[in-house]
Design a protein around this motif. Sequence first.
Motif, PDB file in Angstrom:
ATOM      1  N   UNK A   1      27.820  56.456 -55.303  1.00  0.00           N
ATOM      2  CA  UNK A   1      26.809  55.518 -54.737  1.00  0.00           C
ATOM      3  C   UNK A   1      27.697  55.234 -53.338  1.00  0.00           C
ATOM      4  N   UNK A   2      27.177  56.181 -52.110  1.00  0.00           N
ATOM      5  CA  UNK A   2      28.007  55.856 -51.183  1.00  0.00           C
ATOM      6  C   UNK A   2      27.132  54.913 -50.124  1.00  0.00           C
ATOM      7  N   UNK A   3      27.734  53.866 -49.512  1.00  0.00           N
ATOM      8  CA  UNK A   3      26.969  52.758 -48.737  1.00  0.00           C
ATOM      9  C   UNK A   3      27.793  52.735 -47.574  1.00  0.00           C
ATOM     10  N   UNK A   4      27.467  53.022 -46.311  1.00  0.00           N
ATOM     11  CA  UNK A   4      27.990  52.777 -45.157  1.00  0.00           C
ATOM     12  C   UNK A   4      27.485  51.946 -44.012  1.00  0.00           C
ATOM     13  N   UNK A   5      28.267  51.091 -43.593  1.00  0.00           N
ATOM     14  CA  UNK A   5      27.468  50.198 -42.453  1.00  0.00           C
ATOM     15  C   UNK A   5      28.081  50.578 -41.065  1.00  0.00           C
ATOM     16  N   UNK A   6      27.531  50.905 -39.970  1.00  0.00           N
ATOM     17  CA  UNK A   6      27.829  51.044 -38.758  1.00  0.00           C
ATOM     18  C   UNK A   6      27.730  49.924 -37.913  1.00  0.00           C
ATOM     19  N   UNK A   7      28.858  49.350 -37.371  1.00  0.00           N
ATOM     20  CA  UNK A   7      28.725  48.193 -36.968  1.00  0.00           C
ATOM     21  C   UNK A   7      29.364  48.178 -35.411  1.00  0.00           C
ATOM     22  N   UNK A   8      28.432  47.429 -34.437  1.00  0.00           N
ATOM     23  CA  UNK A   8      28.932  47.658 -33.244  1.00  0.00           C
ATOM     24  C   UNK A   8      27.894  47.139 -32.279  1.00  0.00           C
ATOM     25  N   UNK A   9      27.697  47.599 -30.835  1.00  0.00           N
ATOM     26  CA  UNK A   9      26.640  47.138 -29.953  1.00  0.00           C
ATOM     27  C   UNK A   9      25.442  48.218 -29.886  1.00  0.00           C
ATOM     28  N   UNK A  10      24.865  48.342 -28.665  1.00  0.00           N
ATOM     29  CA  UNK A  10      24.013  49.395 -28.465  1.00  0.00           C
ATOM     30  C   UNK A  10      23.981  50.591 -28.519  1.00  0.00           C
TER      31      UNK A  10
END
Length: 208
Positions: free
Chosen positions: A4-13
């Motif tokens: 169960x892979x869950x990934x957050x991509x965090x940053x700007x526009x």
Amino acid sequence: MTRDVRICFVGDSLVAGLGDKQCLGWAGRLAVRAIGAGQPLSYYNLGVRRQTSADIAARWENECAQRLPDGVDARVVFCFGVNDAMAENGRVRVEPEQSAEHLGEILRRARAREWPTLVIAPPPNADAEHTDRVEKLGEILGEVCDRADVPYIRVFEPLRHSTTWMREVTAGDGYHPSATGYEDFAALIVPHWLLWLAEPGPRLPIVR
């Protein structure tokens, strides 16, 4: 058993994929490539326009914690810095030393959470002076990641020499490409991305 892979991509526009009419950006394309390679995942895009490292450092952990519960293969991908290096009122929005401190603290907190982390360098844009500042900041951020033993994908130089990327950002608003430019961005990351995904996170047993 499927991880169960869950990934957050965090940053700007640029994480949000602004300018891409397909609404995928480079982050969405990475998710598509992972699924195509046989690794299903839950993908959360947490990109916010105009945010600096200071803004991201203040919000990222709480936002990710709501999406990355215990018992899953939880991961975080970061990309920021272009807004830090932007000049406003005669000075950059965030000084490089502060950007480095923000990233260092982010990586410390991610390690404490046992969330494997991947950092992507900030890309070039159509403003030559701003791009020079982004390049220098990217080198500093890379040093922070190297010291923390966190993978850092250096996309700046390949994108600066990419006819497609530079044409696309110039044709757009000077910072954001269309879908074709984001495709170039994602292609640079894919080999590192698939290797990074292949190893289960520290909270999970390795099943052979």
